[in-house]
Design a protein around this motif. Structure first.
Motif, short mmCIF file in Angstrom:
data_model
loop_
_atom_site.label_atom_id
_atom_site.label_comp_id
_atom_site.label_asym_id
_atom_site.label_seq_id
_atom_site.Cartn_x
_atom_site.Cartn_y
_atom_site.Cartn_z
N VAL A 135 -41.70 4.31 -48.06
CA VAL A 135 -41.42 3.79 -49.40
C VAL A 135 -42.49 2.79 -49.86
CG1 VAL A 135 -38.94 4.26 -49.36
CG2 VAL A 135 -39.75 2.06 -48.53
N GLY A 136 -43.74 3.21 -49.72
CA GLY A 136 -44.83 2.39 -50.22
C GLY A 136 -45.31 1.30 -49.30
N THR A 137 -44.78 1.22 -48.09
CA THR A 137 -45.24 0.23 -47.12
C THR A 137 -45.83 0.95 -45.91
OG1 THR A 137 -43.15 0.10 -45.90
CG2 THR A 137 -43.41 -1.36 -47.80
N ARG A 138 -46.74 0.28 -45.24
CA ARG A 138 -47.30 0.81 -44.00
C ARG A 138 -46.62 0.12 -42.83
NH1 ARG A 138 -51.13 -0.62 -40.27
NH2 ARG A 138 -52.17 1.13 -39.18
N LEU A 139 -45.91 0.89 -42.04
CA LEU A 139 -45.20 0.38 -40.88
C LEU A 139 -45.77 1.01 -39.62
CD1 LEU A 139 -41.52 0.64 -42.22
CD2 LEU A 139 -43.06 -1.34 -42.33
N CYS A 140 -45.50 0.39 -38.49
CA CYS A 140 -45.95 0.91 -37.20
C CYS A 140 -44.75 0.99 -36.26
CB CYS A 140 -47.02 0.02 -36.60
SG CYS A 140 -48.52 -0.12 -37.59
N ALA A 141 -44.44 2.20 -35.81
CA ALA A 141 -43.42 2.40 -34.79
C ALA A 141 -44.09 2.21 -33.43
CB ALA A 141 -42.83 3.80 -34.91
N LEU A 142 -43.73 1.16 -32.73
CA LEU A 142 -44.40 0.80 -31.49
C LEU A 142 -43.81 1.56 -30.30
CD1 LEU A 142 -44.69 -3.07 -32.01
CD2 LEU A 142 -46.26 -1.26 -32.75
N ALA A 181 -33.33 4.33 -51.04
CA ALA A 181 -34.50 4.51 -50.19
C ALA A 181 -35.04 3.16 -49.76
CB ALA A 181 -35.58 5.30 -50.94
N GLY A 182 -35.50 3.08 -48.53
CA GLY A 182 -36.04 1.83 -47.98
C GLY A 182 -35.14 1.18 -46.95
N GLU A 183 -34.04 1.83 -46.59
CA GLU A 183 -33.11 1.25 -45.61
C GLU A 183 -33.67 1.39 -44.19
OE1 GLU A 183 -28.47 1.88 -45.14
OE2 GLU A 183 -29.60 3.40 -44.02
N ILE A 184 -33.60 0.28 -43.44
CA ILE A 184 -33.97 0.25 -42.03
C ILE A 184 -32.75 -0.23 -41.25
CG2 ILE A 184 -35.46 -0.80 -40.30
CD1 ILE A 184 -37.63 -0.98 -42.42
N SER A 185 -32.33 0.54 -40.25
CA SER A 185 -31.09 0.22 -39.53
C SER A 185 -31.24 0.56 -38.05
CB SER A 185 -29.91 1.00 -40.13
OG SER A 185 -30.11 2.41 -39.98
N ALA A 232 -48.35 4.98 -36.83
CA ALA A 232 -48.31 4.47 -38.19
C ALA A 232 -47.57 5.43 -39.10
CB ALA A 232 -49.72 4.23 -38.71
N LEU A 233 -46.78 4.90 -40.02
CA LEU A 233 -46.09 5.73 -40.99
C LEU A 233 -46.03 5.03 -42.33
CD1 LEU A 233 -42.25 5.59 -40.52
CD2 LEU A 233 -43.72 4.45 -38.90
N GLU A 234 -46.11 5.84 -43.39
CA GLU A 234 -45.91 5.35 -44.74
C GLU A 234 -44.44 5.47 -45.07
OE1 GLU A 234 -48.16 3.93 -46.78
OE2 GLU A 234 -49.61 4.07 -45.14
N ALA A 239 -35.81 7.40 -25.99
CA ALA A 239 -35.39 6.70 -27.20
C ALA A 239 -36.39 7.00 -28.31
CB ALA A 239 -35.31 5.21 -26.94
N CYS A 240 -35.93 7.01 -29.55
CA CYS A 240 -36.83 7.39 -30.64
C CYS A 240 -36.44 6.71 -31.95
CB CYS A 240 -36.83 8.90 -30.83
SG CYS A 240 -35.25 9.60 -31.38
N PHE A 241 -37.42 6.62 -32.83
CA PHE A 241 -37.20 6.28 -34.23
C PHE A 241 -36.83 7.57 -34.95
CE2 PHE A 241 -40.28 3.36 -32.50
CZ PHE A 241 -40.04 2.13 -33.10
N LEU A 242 -36.01 7.45 -35.98
CA LEU A 242 -35.67 8.59 -36.82
C LEU A 242 -35.97 8.24 -38.27
CD1 LEU A 242 -32.18 9.94 -35.61
CD2 LEU A 242 -34.38 11.13 -35.51
N THR A 243 -36.63 9.14 -38.99
CA THR A 243 -36.89 8.88 -40.40
C THR A 243 -36.95 10.19 -41.18
OG1 THR A 243 -38.36 7.79 -41.99
CG2 THR A 243 -39.40 8.87 -40.10
N ASP A 244 -36.49 10.13 -42.41
CA ASP A 244 -36.64 11.25 -43.33
C ASP A 244 -37.48 10.83 -44.54
OD1 ASP A 244 -34.92 9.60 -44.68
OD2 ASP A 244 -33.27 11.03 -44.83
#
Length: 218
Positions: free
Chosen positions: A7-14, A144-148, A3-5, A167-172
């Motif tokens: 830009v104000g949303t709760r998302l889940c990297a599966l 902020a808030g871009e998903i690509s 789980a990650l926060e 393989a991985c998700f990347l976020t700052d």
């Protein structure tokens, strides 16, 4: 899931490489590259076992069955090229039709598949939902808030005395880059200059796999 926060949303990297937005019941996958083995054979490239599309669809089917999303966003390069979309075997086309039935299925255009694939669902250059912006390739000046996707990021990890790459998700915290979901997709190391140029300080990688690990990108 991790789980990650964001830009104000709760998302889940599966662990599979898909992204889940529980509030919207939205499942997002990037870079399926369906039909890669067919495209390589057609263009005279190296031959791959012709099971990549089936394996990718099986894993996608598993996530759809488990989560029952209302919306599915395919974040570009869903097909290895538009001819590959047209050359999909009939059972694969029916499989996609079944998965999309009763859902808002959105094909975001990628550099491999810039036009509508001629299948169900709807096609869009990008998608804006609340504070999130879904597009295939990250923009250097994005808000902020871009998903690509696009870069197929991978990170190395020392595990039990061995060096493995996943393989991985990347976020700052401001942008999020998804791993490739498709079978037989290569990857770009998180230390590559193309990715370093996009990420701010304190960036981290969330590795896929049965045991997910979050590591700083140094």
């Amino acid at each position: 899931m991790h789980a990650l926060e964001f830009v104000g949303t709760r998302l889940c990297a599966l662990s599979s490489g898909a992204l889940w937005w529980p509030e919207r019941r939205l499942l997002c996958v990037s870079d399926l590259h369906l039909g890669k083995s067919e495209r390589m054979a057609r263009r005279g490239g190296g031959l791959l076992p012709p099971y990549d599309s089936r394996d990718t669809l099986q894993r996608l089917d598993a996530e759809v069955a488990r989560l029952d999303p209302a919306t599915v966003v395919c974040l570009g390069d869903s097909f290895d090229d538009l001819a590959a979309a047209g050359a999909l075997e009939e059972d694969a086309r029916l499989w996609l039709t079944r998965l999309a039935s009763g859902r808002d299925w959105i094909w975001i255009e990628g550099n491999h598949d810039p036009g509508p694939p001629g299948l169900g669902g709807r096609h869009a250059p990008e998608l804006h939902l609340g504070p999130l912006r879904f597009r295939h390739i990250a923009e250097t000046t994005a808000e902020a808030g871009e998903i690509s996707g696009h870069y197929h990021p991978k990170a190395a990890l020392d595990a039990r005395g061995k060096r493995v790459r996943r393989a991985c998700f990347l976020t700052d915290g401001a942008r999020l880059i998804l791993p490739a979901f498709g079978t037989y997709t290569g990857g770009l190391d998180v230390t590559a200059p193309e990715l370093r140029a996009l990420l701010g300080p304190n960036a981290r990688a969330i590795l896929t796999g049965p045991t997910q690990v979050c590591v700083p990108v140094g």
